[in-house]
Design a protein around this motif. Structure first.
Motif, PDB file in Angstrom:
ATOM      1  N   CYS A 121       0.824  -1.214   0.000  1.00  0.00           N
ATOM      2  CA  CYS A 121       0.000   0.000   0.000  1.00  0.00           C
ATOM      3  C   CYS A 121       0.854   1.258   0.000  1.00  0.00           C
ATOM      4  O   CYS A 121       1.901   1.312   0.666  1.00  0.00           O
ATOM      5  N   LEU A 122       0.356   2.251  -0.732  1.00  0.00           N
ATOM      6  CA  LEU A 122       0.872   3.614  -0.562  1.00  0.00           C
ATOM      7  C   LEU A 122       0.127   4.217   0.608  1.00  0.00           C
ATOM      8  O   LEU A 122      -1.109   4.282   0.610  1.00  0.00           O
ATOM      9  N   ILE A 123       0.851   4.661   1.616  1.00  0.00           N
ATOM     10  CA  ILE A 123       0.248   5.236   2.814  1.00  0.00           C
ATOM     11  C   ILE A 123       0.467   6.739   2.788  1.00  0.00           C
ATOM     12  O   ILE A 123       1.571   7.223   2.505  1.00  0.00           O
ATOM     13  N   PHE A 124      -0.587   7.496   3.094  1.00  0.00           N
ATOM     14  CA  PHE A 124      -0.486   8.958   3.000  1.00  0.00           C
ATOM     15  C   PHE A 124       0.156   9.529   4.253  1.00  0.00           C
ATOM     16  O   PHE A 124      -0.475  10.201   5.074  1.00  0.00           O
ATOM     17  N   ASN A 125       1.434   9.219   4.382  1.00  0.00           N
ATOM     18  CA  ASN A 125       2.266   9.757   5.444  1.00  0.00           C
ATOM     19  C   ASN A 125       3.590  10.146   4.806  1.00  0.00           C
ATOM     20  O   ASN A 125       4.279   9.292   4.220  1.00  0.00           O
ATOM     21  N   ALA A 126       3.937  11.442   4.887  1.00  0.00           N
ATOM     22  CA  ALA A 126       5.099  11.954   4.148  1.00  0.00           C
ATOM     23  C   ALA A 126       6.402  11.282   4.561  1.00  0.00           C
ATOM     24  O   ALA A 126       7.339  11.210   3.765  1.00  0.00           O
ATOM     25  N   ALA A 127       6.465  10.755   5.784  1.00  0.00           N
ATOM     26  CA  ALA A 127       7.736  10.209   6.274  1.00  0.00           C
ATOM     27  C   ALA A 127       7.926   8.740   5.922  1.00  0.00           C
ATOM     28  O   ALA A 127       8.994   8.182   6.155  1.00  0.00           O
ATOM     29  N   LEU A 155       5.826   9.410  -4.276  1.00  0.00           N
ATOM     30  CA  LEU A 155       4.714   8.756  -4.966  1.00  0.00           C
ATOM     31  C   LEU A 155       3.395   8.996  -4.231  1.00  0.00           C
ATOM     32  O   LEU A 155       2.361   9.268  -4.848  1.00  0.00           O
ATOM     33  N   ALA A 156       3.425   8.919  -2.900  1.00  0.00           N
ATOM     34  CA  ALA A 156       2.198   9.112  -2.127  1.00  0.00           C
ATOM     35  C   ALA A 156       1.670  10.542  -2.257  1.00  0.00           C
ATOM     36  O   ALA A 156       0.456  10.768  -2.243  1.00  0.00           O
ATOM     37  N   ALA A 157       2.576  11.530  -2.393  1.00  0.00           N
ATOM     38  CA  ALA A 157       2.134  12.921  -2.537  1.00  0.00           C
ATOM     39  C   ALA A 157       1.385  13.116  -3.849  1.00  0.00           C
ATOM     40  O   ALA A 157       0.411  13.886  -3.922  1.00  0.00           O
TER      41      ALA A 157
END
Length: 733
Positions: free
Chosen positions: A18-24, A104-106
């Motif tokens: 999964c791509l997780i929407f956490n910048a870190a 990628l998540a951004a």
């Protein structure tokens, strides 16, 4: 839906990435619990520590592997009730992240731009005026009654529209002045009719439209450069491509560079197809964004007209993309993910295997070069529609024809303005500078008003009585005395802004009806529509405006355009300055003479011998572009070379400087890459952060992104330092 197989569970554990929407954090692996079905693109709720976070299940073979053992994987919590992000959109997200060196998540987050839309179908309670005769009213209720005519929205949204508190509106509900209306959040939009009002096209327009229709029906990737002079009917021709997509039951995306253009476009669309399109921009209410997003993802939204962010909407079956005014620099995002929507639109069309139309009267040199190389098909509309002629252009040399002292409009333009007013025709004056004056200083001690957060002067806005920074938004009221020497009534405005030009017009033509058109006055599509209606009904004699008036508007009675300062755009370190100046002046000149009456354009300049001014005066666009292309080729500049910028910033100047020097000191030494800097950015302080820049110039064949990754990835910086990379930069401040 995705073209990848679904992952079903029958008692065995299934691992998904999964791509997780956490910048870190990068991608994480999870376990799919029994009974849950997911596939690449599914939007899910996943655990992250004690929190729950939104993520997207991704194609596992396209992301770096993780080493967490199967037994330690945490289960996904929920699959959200929205269609999975389609495979072409996932490939676009990957390409954008790779090309623009963004997380990628951004990029993926831009596709899930309405949190409310992810929660499934629902109803919402909105409110509208009942029409009941009010009794005694408080001043706030009077304001609300006036501003909420023909409005229906939630209490919170109505309070923002009326500028009153929620309590005032709830009191109006209790008094029977407002009534609740339960609305289906996913109610369908009215259907557009491709045959509603078929246009009467000229022979040239019909030939171009036929190319678009054939390409839409072929369902293949095909980039077009629609190169037509102002007033040639470019919109009517690509509307035929839109009609072909509608006939095929497919969706269409039209990108516009400015929200202010939306209302004008919506009226033209409705006249052609019988209903307005779905809109997508930052001024939408949250309920409107939710409805639009879900309609797009389900395939129900036929045509979406929006700003650059609409490019990442999860269309179910996209059949055509149009980028109108494709040369506009506002398609380039300068913060966050620094992408150029014009170029990303072409790539989305590539992944969707559909045609894309880039429409402009003054195409970007990069687009013209792609056409010359055979990558784009260039289709040309060389003449105005309906027999209208291009305006006559005259250069006013300000060294010879000097305005009166303290004034900015030269005598020839003054005479032309008076002549048009006597004839009952409209005029437009263009100056790309908001406010009254760009600099305010003390005539006694020379003190200059500067922004405390940016290395920029405060701009005087006399209409709203404020000194404002156009970079960070800092505002202060003009003081009665100088803050430095305390001398009263000593402040003097230096230089002109559009407000000052409007004052000068009022002085020259005291009976003229003057409209000021800037982003300060056209703050919403509704205000833009009001301006268009007034101008179309000849309720305005003189329009004074910034770049907002250079494109998209059609006023048949507007016969005079005056460019107050054609040299302004040539100043500073903008490497595309000449091209931008040409585009801007040519676009504003194109507002003149679009009806039956001939138009005239007066360009005020102190450098009539400059190549860009000579090209505008002679109307020889091709010669200008050839000379500009030659200069770019010699400099290795786009489209013949590659540019990138590295911007280092911190609230601590020494920290920013040291980090920038560290980057410069570790720069690679390559024959095909030139690295300039680090040096303080022209805008060295922005929003309280000190900024340094490095500029990279590389050959076209260079793998620039790989070079930058290998350069920056090993480096480590203090927590307060931000390092941003801008591929193909348009801003050099």
């Amino acid at each position: 839906m995705s073209d990848a197989p679904a992952l079903f569970l029958d008692g065995n554990s299934t691992r998904v990435r999964c791509l997780i929407f956490n910048a870190a954090l990068g991608p994480l692996d999870y376990r799919v619990p029994a009974g849950m079905t997911v596939e690449p693109g599914s939007v899910v709720i996943a655990p992250l520590g004690p929190r729950q976070i939104i993520g997207v299940v991704w194609d596992a073979d396209r992301l770096p592997a993780t080493e967490v053992p199967e037994g330690r994987l945490r289960p996904l919590l929920k699959v959200l009730p929205v269609p999975p992000l389609p495979a072409p959109l996932r490939r676009l997200i990957e390409w954008t992240a790779d090309y623009y060196l963004a997380p990628l998540a951004a990029v993926a987050r831009m596709a899930l731009s309405s949190n409310a839309a992810l929660q499934g179908g629902s109803t919402v309670t909105e409110y509208r005026l009942t029409g009941k005769e009010p009794g005694r009213l408080t001043p706030q209720r009077l304001i609300a009654l006036d501003l909420l005519q023909d409005q229906q929205a939630t209490i919170r949204e109505l309070s923002e529209i009326a500028g009153v508190s929620d309590a005032v509106l709830r009191g109006m509900v209790n008094a029977g002045l407002l009534e609740p209306v339960v609305v289906d959040s996913d109610r369908p939009y009215p259907a557009a009719d491709p045959h509603f009002a078929a246009p009467d096209l000229s022979e040239q327009q019909a030939e171009v439209a036929a190319r678009f229709v054939a390409s839409v029906r072929a369902r293949e990737f095909h980039p077009f450069l629609l190169d037509g002079v102002t007033g040639s009917g470019k919109t009517e021709t690509y509307f035929e491509g839109v009609a072909a997509a509608l006939e095929a039951g497919r969706q269409v995306l039209v990108l516009l560079p400015e929200i202010a253009l939306t209302e004008t476009f919506l009226k033209r669309f409705e006249a052609r197809f019988g209903v307005p399109p779905v809109t997508w921009h930052s001024s939408l209410k949250s309920s409107e964004r939710r409805r639009a997003w879900r309609s797009v993802s389900s395939g129900a939204a036929q045509v979406v007209v929006g700003a650059r962010s609409a490019l990442f909407l999860p269309f179910a079956d996209l059949g055509l993309i149009v980028v109108d005014e494709a040369h506009e620099i506002s398609f380039k995002q300068d913060d966050g993910v620094r992408y150029n929507a014009r170029d990303v639109a072409v790539m989305r069309a590539h992944f969707e295997k559909i045609p894309v139309i880039l429409a402009s009267a003054t195409p970007a040199l990069e687009s013209l070069q792609m056409a010359e190389a055979g990558r784009y098909e260039r289709v040309v509309l060389p003449a105005r529609f309906g027999g209208a002629t291009m305006p006559h252009i005259q250069v006013v040399d300000l060294r010879v024809e000097q305005p009166e002292r303290g004034h900015w409009i030269a005598p020839p333009l003054v005479r032309a303005l008076k002549d048009r007013l006597e004839k009952g025709e409209q005029s437009l004056l263009f100056l790309n500078r908001r406010g009254y004056a760009p600099l305010t200083l003390c005539r006694t001690c020379g003190y200059r008003f500067q922004c405390p957060n940016c290395s920029a002067w405060l701009v005087e806005h006399r209409l709203s009585r404020r000194l404002a920074c156009h970079h960070c938004g800092h505002e202060v009221p003009p003081p009665d005395a100088c803050p430095e020497c305390h001398e009263p009534d000593c402040l003097v405005a230096c230089g002109p802004g559009v407000e000052r030009i409007a004052d000068e017009v009022a002085e020259i033509l005291p009976h003229a009806r003057v409209a000021l058109v800037t982003s300060d006055t056209l703050t919403s599509p509704a205000k833009a529509a009001e301006f268009v209606e007034m101008a179309s009904n000849k309720a305005i004699d003189v329009i004074v405006g910034t770049q907002l008036v250079t494109k998209g508007y059609h006023f048949p009675e507007l016969t005079l355009v005056g460019v107050i300062d054609a040299d302004m755009g040539l100043e500073g370190g903008d490497l595309r300055a000449a091209e931008r100046t040409y585009q801007q002046v040519a676009q504003v000149a194109g507002r003149a003479g679009r009806g039956e009456k001939p138009g005239e354009v007066l360009i005020q300049t102190r450098h009539p011998e400059a190549p860009v001014i000579e090209a505008l005066a002679s109307g020889d666009r091709d010669a200008f572009y050839e000379a500009e292309a030659e200069a770019r080729r010699d400099a290795g500049a786009p489209p013949f070379g590659r540019w990138a910028a590295i911007i280092v910033s911190s609230e601590d100047e020494a920290e920013a400087r040291d980090a920038a020097r560290g980057i410069g000191g570790s720069a690679p030494r390559l024959d095909d890459v030139l690295i300039l800097g680090p040096a303080p950015a022209p805008l060295s302080l922005l929003r309280g952060r000190y900024r340094y820049r490095l500029l990279i110039n590389a050959r076209r064949s260079t793998e620039l992104q790989r070079v930058i990754r290998e350069w920056l990835d090993p480096l480590r910086f203090p927590p307060g330092v931000r390092v941003a990379v801008d591929i193909d930069p348009y801003s050099f401040v």
